[in-house]
Design an enzyme around this catalytic site. Structure first.
Site, PDB file in Angstrom:
ATOM      1  N   SER A   5       1.197   0.473   5.636  1.00 18.71           N
ATOM      2  CA  SER A   5       0.756  -0.694   5.761  1.00 18.71           C
ATOM      3  C   SER A   5       1.814  -1.471   6.277  1.00 18.71           C
ATOM      4  O   SER A   5       2.806  -1.093   6.572  1.00 18.71           O
ATOM      5  CB  SER A   5       0.780  -1.366   4.325  1.00 18.71           C
ATOM      6  N   TYR A  27       4.585  -3.077  -4.451  1.00 19.86           N
ATOM      7  CA  TYR A  27       3.709  -2.516  -3.241  1.00 19.86           C
ATOM      8  C   TYR A  27       4.210  -2.209  -2.058  1.00 19.86           C
ATOM      9  O   TYR A  27       4.412  -1.019  -1.430  1.00 19.86           O
ATOM     10  CB  TYR A  27       2.499  -3.251  -3.148  1.00 19.86           C
TER      11      TYR A  27
END
Length: 273
Positions: free
Chosen positions: A133, A146
């Site tokens: 990401s 995350y």
């Protein structure tokens, strides 16, 4: 179906979103594709063979790899896409909740990777594409756990790529930004919420709603995955979409203090020095 010379790919977390788009794109690129989900679901239009696999369970991962290799005699590509997010301040998640996320986002990658490496080594080649990401490069407030998991995936992938290049295997990262999937709608709430973060969290949620209106389609990420899977030789990292490319460039070339100020403003956080 018997063994074939057609290249075989496994895509974890392929029931929807980026995983499903990637599975379809790889099928269109000529791969024989096996997608996974935690619960069994039927194949879609005969394009992708769907198998149940829980990436947090060693036996489940081993059974998946054994089934695919038994049917095809080869595993040329692994796309580690399975994952989820927690939306909350760092201290709002207990250690147990953080461990549960890491068990999918990081240790799931490690389990599947370790399962395919001996087979790729035996066939003198293979590629592993890990879906990271842009938060693995630019950590976001209220996504600390995350972001940490994706930073870990980045470090693991880069180290592993050095280790296995001489075996004909490459490990590649794909870094999407905001993508039009159910990921944000399915973000897990923190299990130890604190009221002092309510205002800042609301600001970030407004930002997320705004950017999701123009977020990239999952097919854009899937195209980049196909590129990462087939490039010879590949780059170590591929950003996916204009927002991810812009964020990556800004983080690398804008002075840290200026970047920090701009980022806090974008995230609807107060201008604290």
């Amino acid at each position: 179906m018997g063994k074939t010379d057609i290249k075989t790919a496994i895509v974890t977390g392929a029931a929807s979103g980026i995983g499903l788009a990637t599975a379809k794109a790889l099928k269109a690129a000529g791969y024989r594709v096996y997608g996974t989900s935690r619960r069994p679901i039927p194949g879609r239009d005969g394009d992708v063979t769907m198998l149940a696999c829980d990436v947090t369970d060693d036996a489940s991962v081993e059974a998946l790899v054994k089934t695919v290799h038994g049917e095809t005699g080869r595993i040329d590509l692994l796309v580690n896409n399975a994952g989820f997010g927690i939306s909350g301040a760092a201290e709002e998640s207990t250690a147990e909740q953080a461990q549960a996320l890491f068990d999918v986002n990081l240790f799931g990658v490690i389990r599947t990777t370790r399962a395919v490496l001996p087979l790729m080594r035996a066939q003198a080649g293979g590629r592993i594409v890990n879906i990271s990401s842009i938060l693995g490069l630019v950590p976001a407030p209220y996504m600390a756990v995350y972001s940490a998991s994706k930073h870990a995936v980045e470090g693991y992938s880069e180290s592993l790529d050095h280790e296995v290049r001489g075996q004909g295997i490459r490990v590649v990262l794909v870094e999407p930004a905001y993508t039009r999937t159910a990921f944000d709608a399915n973000l897990v709430s923190p299990d130890a919420p604190l009221s002092l973060y309510d205002s800042d969290r609301a600001g970030r949620e407004r930002f997320t709603r705004e950017v999701m209106a123009t977020a990239d389609a999952p097919e854009i990420v899937a195209e980049v995955v196909v590129k990462a899977a087939t490039a010879a030789p590949p780059h170590l990292r591929y950003t996916a979409g204009s927002m991810a490319r812009q964020a990556s460039l800004l983080r690398r070339f804008v002075p840290a203090k200026q970047f920090d100020k701009s980022y806090r403003k974008q995230m609807r956080l107060p201008p604290v020095s």
